[in-house]
Motif scaffolding. Sequence first.
Motif: not given
Length: 180
Positions: A71-73, A160-161, A165-166, A169-171
């Motif tokens: 969330x912070x990213x 970058x990784x 992850x941000x 999309x959520x599974x």
Amino acid sequence: MKIALTVLAVLLLAAGCLFAVAWGGFVDVAATEPHSDLVEWFLVTSRDRAIARRAARLDVPPLDDPRLLRRGAELYAAHCLLCHGAPGVDPQPLARGLNPLPPDLHSGAADDPARIYWILDHGIRMTGMPAYGPSLRSADLWALTAVVRRLPDLSAEDYAHLQETVAAPAAAPAAAAPAP
């Protein structure tokens, strides 16, 4: 009594001089001109001491939760990247016109999390650093704090990784098989 009147007269004279300097427009407020060494010292010392005093009152929650970092990213990319850049990402040209220049958050030592949170929550006057407290929830400010605190430890690939992850999309839940 004589000493008190002398002190009062000196204070009034000093206040009058300061007013004349301000009213006369003698202070250069251009963002393209650096502060004098004395003014720079005064502003930096005042800023650092004021933030430290107020940040000391904060209770810092655990900041290592991967969801918090994710969330912070997301928030960092939306609100901070423009001016501060990130590992492998330069700030936008707009940031070069700010005085003082926005700090490079990923090259130095990690700052105290309470201090980071306070700055994010309240901003810093006359620096271009906005106060996010009026627009972001406390939980979001702590998430942003978690990422800012970790930036010095991240390589360009790590950052970058984290951004991937941000962006991922959520599974999605498995689709039900069509009825026969």
